[in-house]
Design an enzyme around this catalytic site. Structure first.
Site, short mmCIF file in Angstrom:
data_model
loop_
_atom_site.label_atom_id
_atom_site.label_comp_id
_atom_site.label_asym_id
_atom_site.label_seq_id
_atom_site.Cartn_x
_atom_site.Cartn_y
_atom_site.Cartn_z
N THR A 64 0.83 -1.21 0.00
CA THR A 64 0.00 0.00 0.00
C THR A 64 0.86 1.25 0.00
OG1 THR A 64 -1.69 -1.22 1.23
CG2 THR A 64 -1.90 1.17 1.17
N ARG A 120 -1.91 -10.72 9.46
CA ARG A 120 -2.68 -9.49 9.74
C ARG A 120 -2.21 -8.86 11.05
NH1 ARG A 120 -3.05 -8.43 5.31
NH2 ARG A 120 -1.82 -10.32 5.07
N GLN A 131 -0.84 -15.16 -1.02
CA GLN A 131 -2.09 -14.64 -0.47
C GLN A 131 -3.25 -14.78 -1.46
OE1 GLN A 131 -1.67 -10.99 2.10
NE2 GLN A 131 0.34 -10.91 1.11
N ASP A 157 -4.15 -3.08 -6.40
CA ASP A 157 -3.56 -3.78 -5.26
C ASP A 157 -4.17 -5.18 -5.17
OD1 ASP A 157 -1.95 -4.08 -3.09
OD2 ASP A 157 -3.20 -2.94 -1.71
#
Length: 664
Positions: free
Chosen positions: A33, A602, A240, A209
């Site tokens: 990001t 996370r 992922q 993204d």
């Protein structure tokens, strides 16, 4: 203001390469990001107009965070910059161009429950009858056909009448479903070259993204926009890739290389998110997958507290209480904020016990990526009735429950009501009332009597809910009995009364929530409207603008692209994670392991993992087995704790929660 200076060499290369196609292979927490946001800032510094830039991601939270970061870097308001999810971008195009499809501007977006209701209505028009379980399957088939994941062939032709009738119903209701948010904009662009050119000229620079999670439909949609100027940057990580079930196509990486052969490839391997222990655990798990690109992820963040694994709470209630009480304790004693916490679950069915515990502790939360208890069809039906009783001008909820249970109001009757509403510029309820009492009404037979009974019902309970002598919960219970919701459930599930009972028990739980709320001595002047507002505020979905100050409860799938200081990973048991159905259908556990890897990564600082000894499944209790993935985390990285009541200072907690603003 320039771009950030604390970029590593690979990140800087990605930020500085703003012309032409770019493929960035990035590990978890490697600053994907940040690279995208700094690229945007760099483009703006090079004089590229905000309006020419489009950045796409997969969650509203990630999009908001991306936009805030760009504002922080540039110090500009960025009112003309488009940072969005794929589906929100589709909505943007539809808001501007849906008239090309013959829709009216103020269209409604149907959620999965509304979609199933619409399929059911379409089936009735065709004299077909399905149970709710079958409707879910049909919904998936319609979704697959609409998005191209399923091809029309001799096996699927039998669904074409229902498929066409369903889409006609959508248009009648001026509604679109979730798939339409990509399918319809793409259809508009492909069918109208002048519209396509308008958007190509508007969005000359495109960034995506989580590219590995795009479907072939999304890829082709975005490729349409990028074909003219070819300034497209995609960021992806094969470790992922967790969305194959909804059409995510790893082949898109290869397609991108094929369609944009002049691309520049850049690899990011340094992790900036997690402590060394969390990263080591994630690497230990994912290395067991064989079908992956090799990455050497590393971090300079010192190892911190070990991963907490609970000592197998007795059941899901004890597990949920441990999670809620641990959060309450951290907020009270350590002055943590609620939005520091993420609770991740593999399946939607795990949310109920956790939501019960959070609500019991008055912990505000937001549910993302799954169906909150309050969004389940049976609960949503009752809430829709209550909202209409509070505000009879609520057309959305009127349409939702006018035939729940059935009242003989079919497609033609709805067309008449909508026509009268449009002609009078009034709500559907007002138009229906006028039609019922008009001696020349075009409504006949069952439709007229059903609508008359419906209006009498709403008016009767408007009076009862305003009677201060009556308990709200008692009136809701009476209302549920009055409409014979139990009878409807039995009719919908004639071969499985267990499902009907489970759904009806959910309604009783909902009424219990109301009872607890109105009996709270701190709750002065309880009214139905206040309770409905409370549900909206405490359980607001991620589509709303402000979910700050709330615990994030979500499926692991929905957590992609997000991060939290503290993560609770609940239900880490075989048959849940890895999920039995997914393993049976795919024949391997690699995607489930990637899902576990995503959940672990996370967490920034603290990771809590829970697995129960036994767990309720429908109305049965089954023995639970710890997930095989737990054995892939080295023991030296974990610390096992007992599931004691962590909030010992009960009075302190009561005082603390009594001050909370959402209790007002």
């Amino acid at each position: 203001m320039g771009t950030k200076v604390n970029l590593n060499p690979e990140q800087k290369l990605a930020v500085d390469t703003i012309e032409g196609p770019v493929l960035i292979i990035a590990g978890a927490g490697s600053g994907k990001t940040g690279v995208v946001t700094n690229r945007i800032a760099n483009m703006l510094n090079h004089g590229i107009p905000q309006s020419n830039i489009l950045a796409l991601t997969f969650t509203n939270k990630a999009a908001r965070e991306m936009e805030e970061r760009v504002k922080s870097i540039t110090g500009k308001k960025l009112s003309n910059l488009t940072v969005s999810t794929f589906h929100a971008f589709g909505v943007k195009i539809l808001r501007e161009k849906i008239h090309y499809l013959g829709y009216r501007p103020n269209f409604t977006i149907y959620d999965p429950t509304d979609k199933n209701s619409c399929i059911k209505e379409a089936a009735r028009e065709l004299k077909l009858k399905y149970e709710w379980a079958e409707l879910n399957e049909l919904s998936n088939i319609i979704s697959g056909l609409k998005t191209g994941r399923i091809k029309w062939d001799t096996n699927n032709e039998l669904h074409r009448p229902l498929y066409d009738e369903y889409n006609e119903h959508l248009k009648l209701y001026n509604a679109v479903d979730f798939d339409d948010l990509i399918v319809r904009p793409k259809e508009i662009l492909e069918s109208n070259p002048e519209v396509l050119e308008e958007y190509q000229n508007r969005y000359k620079y495109i960034m995506v993204d989580e590219f590995q999670d795009t479907s072939i439909l999304q890829y082709n949609f975005i490729k349409l926009l990028a074909d003219k100027y070819r300034n497209i940057c995609v960021v992806g990580d094969d470790d992922q890739s967790i969305y194959s079930w909804r059409g995510a196509n790893y082949e898109n990486l290869l397609l991108f290389e094929r369609n944009f052969p002049e691309l520049k490839e850049i690899k990011l391997e340094r992790n900036y998110r997690s402590t060394g222990i969390i990263l080591e655990a994630a690497n230990s798990v994912i290395k067991n997958n064989t079908n992956r690109k090799s990455k050497d992820l590393w971090t300079e963040i010192d190892p911190n507290a070990k991963i907490i694994q609970t000592s197998y709470p007795e059941d899901e209630r004890a597990e949920a209480d441990f999670i809620a009480e641990t959060i309450a304790s951290a907020v009270i004693r350590d002055r943590k904020k609620y939005d520091d916490f993420g609770i991740l679950i593999r399946t939607n069915g795990l949310s109920k016990a956790i939501e019960d515990s959070l609500l019991a502790c008055n912990i505000p939360y937001v549910m993302s990526g799954g169906t909150s208890f309050f969004q389940r069809k049976e609960i949503k039906d009752i809430i829709s009735y209550l909202k209409l009783i509070v505000n009879t001008d609520d057309d959305v909820n009127f349409l939702r429950i006018i035939n729940t249970p059935r009242r003989g109001v079919g497609k033609k009757s709805l067309e008449i009501m909508i026509g009268k509403s449009t002609e009078r510029r009034s709500s559907l309820y007002s138009a229906s009332t006028e039609l019922v009492f008009d001696q020349f009404t075009p409504l006949k037979g069952a439709a007229h009597s059903g609508l008359a009974d419906f209006i009498d019902l709403i008016e009767e309970f408007k009076v009862k809910f305003h009677d201060e002598e009556l308990k709200i919960s008692d009136t809701v219970r009476e209302f549920v009995e009055e409409i014979d919701y139990w009878g409807m459930l039995v009719t919908e599930h004639p071969d499985n009364e267990k499902i009907a009972k489970w759904k009806y028990d959910n309604i009783q739980t909902f009424i219990d929530f109301i009872t607890r709320w109105e009996n709270n001595p701190d709750n002065t002047e309880p009214t139905l409207q206040k309770y409905l507002n409370r549900i909206t505020l405490i359980t607001r979905s991620e589509s709303d603008d402000d979910d700050k100050g709330k615990v994030n409860l979500m499926t692991i799938h929905a957590s992609k692209g997000l991060e939290f200081n503290n993560v609770f990973l609940a239900g880490v048991e075989d048959h849940i994670l890895p999920h039995q159905k997914s393993v049976e259908e795919s024949g391997n556990v690699e995607e489930e392991r990637r899902l576990f890897y995503v959940a672990i990564t996370r967490a920034r600082e603290h990771l809590y993992i829970t697995a129960c000894q036994k767990r309720r499944s429908m109305n049965d209790t089954v023995e639970a087995i710890p997930s095989r993935f737990l054995d892939e985390i080295p023991d030296n990285l974990k610390e096992v704790v007992e599931c004691d009541n962590v909030v010992e200072e009960e009075e302190e907690a009561k005082v603390f929660f009594s001050r909370m603003p959402w209790k007002k």
